[in-house]
Structures are given as C-alpha cells and as structure tokens.
Design a protein around this motif. Structure first.
Motif, PDB file in Angstrom:
ATOM      1  N   ASN A 139       0.924  -1.160  -0.495  1.00  0.00           N
ATOM      2  CA  ASN A 139       0.004  -0.073   0.268  1.00  0.00           C
ATOM      3  C   ASN A 139       0.415   1.010   0.072  1.00  0.00           C
ATOM      4  O   ASN A 139       2.225   1.323   0.717  1.00  0.00           O
ATOM      5  CB  ASN A 139      -1.150  -0.015   0.997  1.00  0.00           C
ATOM      6  N   SER A 140       0.585   2.469   0.112  1.00  0.00           N
ATOM      7  CA  SER A 140       1.172   3.502  -0.225  1.00  0.00           C
ATOM      8  C   SER A 140       1.690   4.221   0.884  1.00  0.00           C
ATOM      9  O   SER A 140       2.590   4.856   0.800  1.00  0.00           O
ATOM     10  CB  SER A 140      -0.157   4.741  -0.377  1.00  0.00           C
ATOM     11  N   LEU A 141       1.601   3.869   2.047  1.00  0.00           N
ATOM     12  CA  LEU A 141       2.545   3.952   3.477  1.00  0.00           C
ATOM     13  C   LEU A 141       3.989   2.811   3.262  1.00  0.00           C
ATOM     14  O   LEU A 141       4.377   3.011   4.403  1.00  0.00           O
ATOM     15  CB  LEU A 141       1.563   3.066   4.518  1.00  0.00           C
ATOM     16  N   VAL A 142       3.967   2.082   2.312  1.00  0.00           N
ATOM     17  CA  VAL A 142       5.332   1.233   2.852  1.00  0.00           C
ATOM     18  C   VAL A 142       6.062   2.036   1.859  1.00  0.00           C
ATOM     19  O   VAL A 142       6.219   2.622   0.666  1.00  0.00           O
ATOM     20  CB  VAL A 142       4.596  -0.147   1.766  1.00  0.00           C
ATOM     21  N   SER A 143       7.363   2.559   2.540  1.00  0.00           N
ATOM     22  CA  SER A 143       8.371   3.146   2.185  1.00  0.00           C
ATOM     23  C   SER A 143       9.621   1.906   1.151  1.00  0.00           C
ATOM     24  O   SER A 143       8.843   1.113   1.406  1.00  0.00           O
ATOM     25  CB  SER A 143       9.390   3.983   3.848  1.00  0.00           C
ATOM     26  N   ALA A 144      10.358   2.973   0.379  1.00  0.00           N
ATOM     27  CA  ALA A 144      11.082   1.727  -0.180  1.00  0.00           C
ATOM     28  C   ALA A 144      11.770   1.402   0.271  1.00  0.00           C
ATOM     29  O   ALA A 144      12.178  -0.203   0.331  1.00  0.00           O
ATOM     30  CB  ALA A 144      11.789   2.731  -1.144  1.00  0.00           C
ATOM     31  N   PRO A 145      12.719   2.037   1.744  1.00  0.00           N
ATOM     32  CA  PRO A 145      13.861   0.924   2.534  1.00  0.00           C
ATOM     33  C   PRO A 145      12.837  -0.296   3.353  1.00  0.00           C
ATOM     34  O   PRO A 145      12.993  -1.622   2.893  1.00  0.00           O
ATOM     35  CB  PRO A 145      14.052   1.749   3.888  1.00  0.00           C
ATOM     36  N   ALA A 146      11.680  -0.110   3.506  1.00  0.00           N
ATOM     37  CA  ALA A 146      10.354  -1.387   4.162  1.00  0.00           C
ATOM     38  C   ALA A 146      10.331  -2.289   2.913  1.00  0.00           C
ATOM     39  O   ALA A 146       9.935  -3.566   3.297  1.00  0.00           O
ATOM     40  CB  ALA A 146       9.363  -0.831   4.644  1.00  0.00           C
ATOM     41  N   ARG A 147       9.712  -1.796   2.175  1.00  0.00           N
ATOM     42  CA  ARG A 147       9.277  -2.367   0.483  1.00  0.00           C
ATOM     43  C   ARG A 147      11.223  -3.606   0.296  1.00  0.00           C
ATOM     44  O   ARG A 147      11.429  -4.476   0.452  1.00  0.00           O
ATOM     45  CB  ARG A 147       9.710  -1.822  -0.940  1.00  0.00           C
ATOM     46  N   GLU A 148      12.303  -2.923   0.662  1.00  0.00           N
ATOM     47  CA  GLU A 148      12.803  -3.922  -0.059  1.00  0.00           C
ATOM     48  C   GLU A 148      13.007  -4.608   1.153  1.00  0.00           C
ATOM     49  O   GLU A 148      13.911  -5.775   0.975  1.00  0.00           O
ATOM     50  CB  GLU A 148      14.518  -2.690  -0.091  1.00  0.00           C
ATOM     51  N   LYS A 149      13.192  -4.209   2.608  1.00  0.00           N
ATOM     52  CA  LYS A 149      13.082  -5.439   3.698  1.00  0.00           C
ATOM     53  C   LYS A 149      12.099  -6.363   3.824  1.00  0.00           C
ATOM     54  O   LYS A 149      12.718  -7.758   3.724  1.00  0.00           O
ATOM     55  CB  LYS A 149      13.152  -4.869   4.908  1.00  0.00           C
ATOM     56  N   ALA A 150      10.987  -6.451   3.624  1.00  0.00           N
ATOM     57  CA  ALA A 150      10.400  -7.137   2.727  1.00  0.00           C
ATOM     58  C   ALA A 150      10.556  -8.265   1.210  1.00  0.00           C
ATOM     59  O   ALA A 150      10.248  -9.536   0.958  1.00  0.00           O
ATOM     60  CB  ALA A 150       8.951  -6.587   2.725  1.00  0.00           C
ATOM     61  N   ASP A 151      11.282  -7.531   0.911  1.00  0.00           N
ATOM     62  CA  ASP A 151      10.915  -8.321  -0.978  1.00  0.00           C
ATOM     63  C   ASP A 151      12.588  -9.407  -0.688  1.00  0.00           C
ATOM     64  O   ASP A 151      12.052 -10.519  -0.910  1.00  0.00           O
ATOM     65  CB  ASP A 151      11.942  -7.391  -1.557  1.00  0.00           C
ATOM     66  N   MET A 152      13.411  -8.730   0.609  1.00  0.00           N
ATOM     67  CA  MET A 152      14.740  -9.919   0.852  1.00  0.00           C
ATOM     68  C   MET A 152      13.779 -11.104   1.974  1.00  0.00           C
ATOM     69  O   MET A 152      14.504 -12.041   1.311  1.00  0.00           O
ATOM     70  CB  MET A 152      15.527  -8.619   1.884  1.00  0.00           C
ATOM     71  N   LEU A 153      13.125 -10.421   2.948  1.00  0.00           N
ATOM     72  CA  LEU A 153      12.376 -12.098   3.016  1.00  0.00           C
ATOM     73  C   LEU A 153      11.874 -12.999   2.291  1.00  0.00           C
ATOM     74  O   LEU A 153      11.580 -14.110   3.542  1.00  0.00           O
ATOM     75  CB  LEU A 153      11.763 -11.102   4.353  1.00  0.00           C
ATOM     76  N   LEU A 154      10.955 -12.388   2.239  1.00  0.00           N
ATOM     77  CA  LEU A 154      10.342 -12.956   1.197  1.00  0.00           C
ATOM     78  C   LEU A 154      11.272 -13.663   0.075  1.00  0.00           C
ATOM     79  O   LEU A 154      10.677 -14.796  -0.348  1.00  0.00           O
ATOM     80  CB  LEU A 154       8.558 -11.821   0.217  1.00  0.00           C
TER      81      LEU A 154
END
Length: 273
Positions: A139-154
C-alpha cells in the motif's frame, strides 16, 4: 543495499508450512536469531527443532514486552480474525504488516488493525522448498526501504513479483498461486495417457514426473522463452508436432487454460470480498 543481517524486530505469527519455510530461509540467509520472535501455539517437530538449535525466541501468544518492526502474518485465513485481536498490543504506528494469507485484502486488515504500512502477498507451495513464486502488493504507506526489507524476507523462499494494483493479486493467484496444481495434474494426465498406450502404470508415472521435472530444470537454466524451447523440441512432421497439433488447436489447451484461470481468478475475488 540492506541485507538480512540488518533485519530487526521481526515477528512471525504462524510457523506452519509457509511460515516455517520462511523461517528456515531467514535463518539460512543470516537473519540474527535475536531479531526473530516466533508466535505459534503448536509448531511442528521440525520447527521446534529449528527453534531449539537456533535459540530463536518462541511464544505461544504475543509477549507483553515486544513491539514488532516487521510483522509477518502466516496463519490460516479462517483463524486470522481471532489472531488479529491478540497481536494488536505488539504493533505500533511504525510496524510493517505483511500478510501471506490467501483471500484477505488490505482493507480487511485495516478495518481491524488501523492504518499501517501493509503488504499483501500470495506465495505458492514450491516456497516450501525455496523455489516459490510470491506475488506481492504494497500500500501507499510502505516506504522504499520497508519494501526492500520485505522483498529480502520473501525472497528467502523464492522469486518475488510485485504488482501495481491489489486487484492483480487475484490474477497472480490464478496463475502461480494455484499453478502448481495444474502442473501436477498435467503429470497425472500424461501418465494416464501413457498407461492407455500400454505402458505399466508406475512406469508411465515415472516417465511423466521425470519429464516435467527435467523440462522445468531445462527452462530454469535457459535464457530462451518457453515458446522457443518448445520449438527446439519440435521437428517438422515429427512426433512432437503431431501431438502439438492437438494441444495447440483452437479447441486445445489454451482455451481450457483461459477458462480455468478465469474461474480461479473469479473465486479469488469472491473469497476476498
């Protein structure tokens, strides 16, 4: 670029097949054991062993003394409602919420947890052997660094594919979420056709399984498109061409898949609604 060793405040709720696969991937990928808390009242023996070996914190219910920086919800959709009530005390305004539960929209979570940075994902079962495909929407509240961390975990369990609209998750579900079942059924059909040609039943199944596994490995190791690989196998006037004449006919496999995936996509929307 961040790495898994920099992850902090990671809370996994649900350590079943998918949650357990992610946990194993995180440990192998270098997430610090001190960074992880696992909440599951009844983990499997394999997960218990992993928790014991690694010293990862385990709780049957959300502890009172933690706040999650990244919260991974990996429980079954039918028990999600009850679980959400229990995890409210461990989230705050800065928590990133990641769902791996099928059929639960971000609106569903926002209604129960409030406005947060949230990511909805749909993994498939090969994630359990580290070869999954995971569709994801932020969603729009996810920052670029947060998305990067999620991408690494997934990415610890497979290939992550981000979509721009949450509604696309339904199509992802139809293609890759349910897709392994289509491949398994293809093996069944090939084996049954071989049996009807006179092969021993077990031999026909071994041939079908081995062929699909080998073709997947060949495609995985090639830069060629699937269509090119198909053409490489197909000699003009040969046996493969004779079979493809039926599979690629106007009433062949493509319209069957069109109808099947449309049905899966429609059902995904119904479950999410």
């Amino acid at each position: 670029m961040a790495d898994l060793g920099e992850i902090e405040g990671l809370v996994l709720v649900g350590a079943g097949n998918m949650g357990g696969a992610m946990l194993s991937g995180w440990v192998a990928g270098g997430v610090s054991r001190e960074a992880i808390t696992v909440i599951d009242p009844n983990p499997s023996n394999n997960i218990k062993s992993l928790l014991d070996r690694s010293g990862i914190r385990h709780a049957v219910a959300p502890p009172d003394n933690i706040k999650a920086k990244i919260l991974i919800l990996a429980v079954k959709p039918q028990v999600m409602y009850a679980v959400l009530d229990t995890i409210i005390p461990i989230i705050d305004d800065d928590t990133l919420v990641v769902s791996v539960a099928a059929g639960k929209t971000l609106d569903y979570f926002e209604e129960r947890l409030g406005q947060h940075a949230m990511i909805r994902t749909i993994p498939n079962t090969p994630s359990m052997v580290g070869r999954g495909v995971i569709g994801a929407f932020a969603n729009s509240l996810v920052s670029a660094p947060a998305r990067e961390k999620a991408d690494m975990l997934l990415s610890a369990v497979g290939q992550v594919e981000w979509v721009e609209k949450e509604s696309d998750i339904d199509a992802v579900t139809a293609v890759s979420g349910s897709g392994p079942a289509y491949v398994f059924y293809l093996v069944e059909c090939m084996a049954e056709a071989g049996r009807k040609l006179g092969l021993d039943e077990e031999l026909a199944m071994r041939l079908a399984r081995g062929t699909v596994i080998g073709a997947g490995a060949l495609m995985d190791g090639s830069e060629d498109e699937a269509g090119t690989l198909r053409k490489n196998v197909t000699s003009p006037g040969g046996t493969t061409a004779a079979a493809l004449e039926h599979l690629m006919a106007e009433d062949g496999l493509q319209p069957v898949f069109d109808q099947a995936l449309e049905a899966a996509c429609k059902r995904s929307r119904e479950l999410a609604g």
